[in-house]
Design a protein around this motif. Structure first.
Motif, PDB file in Angstrom:
ATOM      1  N   PHE A  78      34.320  16.507  36.305  1.00 42.34           N
ATOM      2  CA  PHE A  78      35.312  17.202  37.124  1.00 42.34           C
ATOM      3  C   PHE A  78      35.013  17.030  38.610  1.00 42.34           C
ATOM      4  N   ARG A  79      33.741  16.981  38.959  1.00 45.32           N
ATOM      5  CA  ARG A  79      33.378  16.684  40.342  1.00 45.32           C
ATOM      6  C   ARG A  79      33.787  15.254  40.705  1.00 45.32           C
ATOM      7  N   LEU A  80      33.601  14.330  39.781  1.00 46.18           N
ATOM      8  CA  LEU A  80      34.008  12.942  40.046  1.00 46.18           C
ATOM      9  C   LEU A  80      35.508  12.836  40.250  1.00 46.18           C
ATOM     10  N   VAL A  81      36.286  13.528  39.425  1.00 45.14           N
ATOM     11  CA  VAL A  81      37.748  13.522  39.602  1.00 45.14           C
ATOM     12  C   VAL A  81      38.112  14.056  40.980  1.00 45.14           C
ATOM     13  N   TYR A  82      37.436  15.109  41.399  1.00 43.46           N
ATOM     14  CA  TYR A  82      37.713  15.707  42.713  1.00 43.46           C
ATOM     15  C   TYR A  82      37.447  14.720  43.850  1.00 43.46           C
ATOM     16  N   TYR A  83      36.312  14.030  43.792  1.00 51.69           N
ATOM     17  CA  TYR A  83      35.972  13.121  44.882  1.00 51.69           C
ATOM     18  C   TYR A  83      36.772  11.819  44.814  1.00 51.69           C
ATOM     19  N   PHE A  84      37.111  11.351  43.623  1.00 47.35           N
ATOM     20  CA  PHE A  84      37.947  10.157  43.523  1.00 47.35           C
ATOM     21  C   PHE A  84      39.375  10.424  43.997  1.00 47.35           C
ATOM     22  N   ARG A  85      39.815  11.666  43.972  1.00 48.30           N
ATOM     23  CA  ARG A  85      41.147  12.021  44.472  1.00 48.30           C
ATOM     24  C   ARG A  85      41.129  12.378  45.951  1.00 48.30           C
ATOM     25  N   GLY A  86      40.041  12.080  46.602  1.00 45.12           N
ATOM     26  CA  GLY A  86      39.976  12.314  48.041  1.00 45.12           C
ATOM     27  C   GLY A  86      39.795  13.755  48.428  1.00 45.12           C
ATOM     28  N   GLY A  87      39.152  14.543  47.572  1.00 42.04           N
ATOM     29  CA  GLY A  87      38.891  15.936  47.904  1.00 42.04           C
ATOM     30  C   GLY A  87      40.047  16.855  47.582  1.00 42.04           C
ATOM     31  N   ASP A  90      42.551  19.933  41.514  1.00 42.16           N
ATOM     32  CA  ASP A  90      43.745  20.190  40.703  1.00 42.16           C
ATOM     33  C   ASP A  90      43.460  21.071  39.498  1.00 42.16           C
ATOM     34  N   PHE A  91      42.282  21.674  39.460  1.00 41.48           N
ATOM     35  CA  PHE A  91      41.912  22.534  38.342  1.00 41.48           C
ATOM     36  C   PHE A  91      41.986  23.996  38.774  1.00 41.48           C
ATOM     37  N   PRO A  92      41.850  24.940  37.840  1.00 42.21           N
ATOM     38  CA  PRO A  92      41.943  26.363  38.219  1.00 42.21           C
ATOM     39  C   PRO A  92      40.864  26.784  39.207  1.00 42.21           C
ATOM     40  N   THR A 161      33.023  32.431  46.081  1.00 41.76           N
ATOM     41  CA  THR A 161      33.653  31.379  46.892  1.00 41.76           C
ATOM     42  C   THR A 161      34.381  30.415  45.974  1.00 41.76           C
ATOM     43  N   GLY A 162      35.694  30.368  46.084  1.00 43.83           N
ATOM     44  CA  GLY A 162      36.499  29.483  45.248  1.00 43.83           C
ATOM     45  C   GLY A 162      37.163  28.393  46.056  1.00 43.83           C
ATOM     46  N   THR A 163      38.413  28.101  45.740  1.00 40.83           N
ATOM     47  CA  THR A 163      39.138  27.034  46.417  1.00 40.83           C
ATOM     48  C   THR A 163      39.658  27.515  47.773  1.00 40.83           C
ATOM     49  N   THR A 164      39.773  26.578  48.692  1.00 37.88           N
ATOM     50  CA  THR A 164      40.355  26.832  50.011  1.00 37.88           C
ATOM     51  C   THR A 164      41.335  25.708  50.333  1.00 37.88           C
ATOM     52  N   GLU A 165      42.310  26.005  51.176  1.00 41.96           N
ATOM     53  CA  GLU A 165      43.315  25.000  51.547  1.00 41.96           C
ATOM     54  C   GLU A 165      43.004  24.440  52.924  1.00 41.96           C
ATOM     55  N   ARG A 166      42.921  23.124  52.990  1.00 40.54           N
ATOM     56  CA  ARG A 166      42.676  22.444  54.260  1.00 40.54           C
ATOM     57  C   ARG A 166      43.371  21.094  54.228  1.00 40.54           C
ATOM     58  N   HIS A 167      44.129  20.801  55.306  1.00 47.29           N
ATOM     59  CA  HIS A 167      44.892  19.551  55.403  1.00 47.29           C
ATOM     60  C   HIS A 167      45.830  19.374  54.203  1.00 47.29           C
ATOM     61  N   ASN A 168      46.478  20.478  53.830  1.00 47.85           N
ATOM     62  CA  ASN A 168      47.468  20.475  52.743  1.00 47.85           C
ATOM     63  C   ASN A 168      46.860  20.074  51.390  1.00 47.85           C
ATOM     64  N   LYS A 169      45.575  20.316  51.221  1.00 46.15           N
ATOM     65  CA  LYS A 169      44.901  20.038  49.947  1.00 46.15           C
ATOM     66  C   LYS A 169      44.072  21.250  49.549  1.00 46.15           C
ATOM     67  N   MET A 170      44.048  21.511  48.245  1.00 48.61           N
ATOM     68  CA  MET A 170      43.178  22.561  47.731  1.00 48.61           C
ATOM     69  C   MET A 170      41.765  21.986  47.599  1.00 48.61           C
ATOM     70  N   ARG A 171      40.838  22.572  48.325  1.00 49.99           N
ATOM     71  CA  ARG A 171      39.464  22.076  48.376  1.00 49.99           C
ATOM     72  C   ARG A 171      38.542  22.937  47.520  1.00 49.99           C
ATOM     73  N   CYS A 172      37.495  22.300  47.034  1.00 51.10           N
ATOM     74  CA  CYS A 172      36.446  23.009  46.302  1.00 51.10           C
ATOM     75  C   CYS A 172      35.101  22.566  46.862  1.00 51.10           C
ATOM     76  N   PHE A 173      34.052  23.325  46.580  1.00 50.73           N
ATOM     77  CA  PHE A 173      32.685  23.024  47.031  1.00 50.73           C
ATOM     78  C   PHE A 173      32.565  23.075  48.556  1.00 50.73           C
ATOM     79  N   GLU A 174      33.471  23.840  49.218  1.00 51.25           N
ATOM     80  CA  GLU A 174      33.434  23.958  50.668  1.00 51.25           C
ATOM     81  C   GLU A 174      33.610  25.419  51.054  1.00 51.25           C
ATOM     82  N   PRO A 175      32.693  25.989  51.852  1.00 53.98           N
ATOM     83  CA  PRO A 175      32.890  27.366  52.339  1.00 53.98           C
ATOM     84  C   PRO A 175      34.151  27.445  53.184  1.00 53.98           C
ATOM     85  N   GLY A 176      34.913  28.516  52.981  1.00 52.25           N
ATOM     86  CA  GLY A 176      36.216  28.602  53.637  1.00 52.25           C
ATOM     87  C   GLY A 176      36.177  29.147  55.046  1.00 52.25           C
ATOM     88  N   ASN A 177      35.248  30.044  55.368  1.00 49.31           N
ATOM     89  CA  ASN A 177      35.243  30.683  56.674  1.00 49.31           C
ATOM     90  C   ASN A 177      33.822  31.013  57.088  1.00 49.31           C
TER      91      ASN A 177
END
Length: 352
Positions: A78-87, A90-92, A161-177
């Motif tokens: 799932f991490r590989l899918v995230y990074y291959f899709r450019g960050g 698409d998961f919950p 800490t879950g998903t955050t939105e940045r550059h019109n993409k839902m991000r994971c593994f990134e602190p939001g604030n």
């Protein structure tokens, strides 16, 4: 206003360049770690659970270590899918939190299980007479359960800490604030203290005592050579794992969080991010080192592997006709005593 705009553009360029480097490093690392770590630890888990009838304290710790590595390996696709899709995640949202949580659980359970194995080896070598009374399977299981509970409870804040939105993409593994960064900054010192410094000092003390004991050349039971060899293998694998996987990551993470909270300049943050990415890749690869520990330092594991290979060898000999010919020779020689007894009966006149 113009200066602020220029700084924002520079920050965006640095962020994009850092993401390209980070995504490439993670894609290469996880593509290698996932098949090796998952397959090798799954095989080890099968050996410990199905092919090892007699459980020992060492096999209990190694089994839990393999479970931790397999559980973390299952999140890597799932991490590989995230990074291959450019960050783009698409998961919950809850699954993003679980993947972050599983990384830290695997990291620190691995550290503590390796520390437990080092303590067991210390007791077996330095206190061989008290080993049987001190080390039991029940105590090992209780210790492993306590480690799971301690690490899971300590890692609970990462579920916040879950998903955050940045550059019109839902991000994971990134602190939001900034609040998330400050939380991680505070948790870092707890993780470094109880998840690295104290365990590392413990294994250094244990290995120092083991080395002194072995140098003195005292006989340890009737298996001095095997004990010495297993101790050397354990020291080599565990120290390599700590120095290559755990030490660089904790140092790089601490320095990066310190600079991030103090709002250091962008070039400094960019350099620290690259170092942190490389060290995190090394930390994630610890699951590939543990199977070496099972084979070289685990006598029960090697015995089970040899038993399976011997059965396959015997089966191949049987199918190739080696053993049937042996049985024929055996049955041929078995007629010799009967012929000899017949001759005796003829000579004595007892035969008809």
């Amino acid at each position: 206003m113009d200066g602020t705009t220029g700084n924002n553009r520079l920050l965006d360029k640095i962020t994009i360049f850092g993401e390209d480097f980070k995504y490439l490093a993670y894609k290469v690392t996880y593509s290698v770690v996932f098949p090796i770590g998952f397959i090798s630890n799954s095989v080890a888990l099968f050996v410990f659970l199905r092919l090892t009838p007699k459980k020992t304290a060492n096999t209990v710790f190694m089994t839990n270590l393999a479970i931790s590595d397999v559980g973390f390996s299952l999140t890597l696709p799932f991490r590989l899918v995230y990074y291959f899709r450019g960050g783009r995640w698409d998961f919950p949202d809850w699954f993003c939190r679980w993947c972050v949580f599983s990384f830290y659980v695997n990291l620190y359970t691995s550290v503590l299980f390796l520390t437990g194995l080092s303590v067991l080896r210390y007791i077996a070598v330095v206190h061989p007479i008290r080993n049987k009374s001190l080390v039991t399977v029940w105590r090992a299981r209780l210790s492993c359960f306590a480690i799971w509970v301690f690490v899971a409870c300590s890692s609970m804040p990462f579920l916040m800490t879950g998903t955050t939105e940045r550059h019109n993409k839902m991000r994971c593994f990134e602190p939001g604030n900034n609040k998330s960064w400050n939380r991680i900054y505070s948790l870092n010192y707890v993780g470094v203290s109880f998840g690295f410094v104290i365990p590392f000092i413990t294994i250094l003390v244990c290995y120092g005592c083991i080395i002194c004991k072995l140098i003195k050349g005292r006989k340890i039971g009737n298996r001095r050579g095997n004990t010495r060899r297993r101790s050397v293998y354990l020291i080599a694998v565990v120290l390599s794992t700590f120095l290559l996987c755990f030490l660089p990551y904790h140092v790089a993470r601490t320095v990066h969080l310190y600079a991030k909270v103090l709002n250091e300049s962008c070039p400094v943050i960019e350099l620290l991010v690259k170092i942190l990415v490389i060290s995190l890749c090394m930390a994630a690869s610890n699951s590939c080192f543990n199977p070496l520990l099972y084979y070289f330092a685990g006598e029960t594991f090697r015995t089970a592997i040899r038993r399976v290979s011997d059965r396959r060898t015997l089966g191949s000999f049987s199918h190739s006709g080696v053993y049937p010919s042996f049985r024929r020779r055996k049955s041929h020689h078995a007629t010799i005593p009967k012929l000899a007894s017949d001759c005796c009966l003829i000579k004595t006149g007892c035969a008809n």
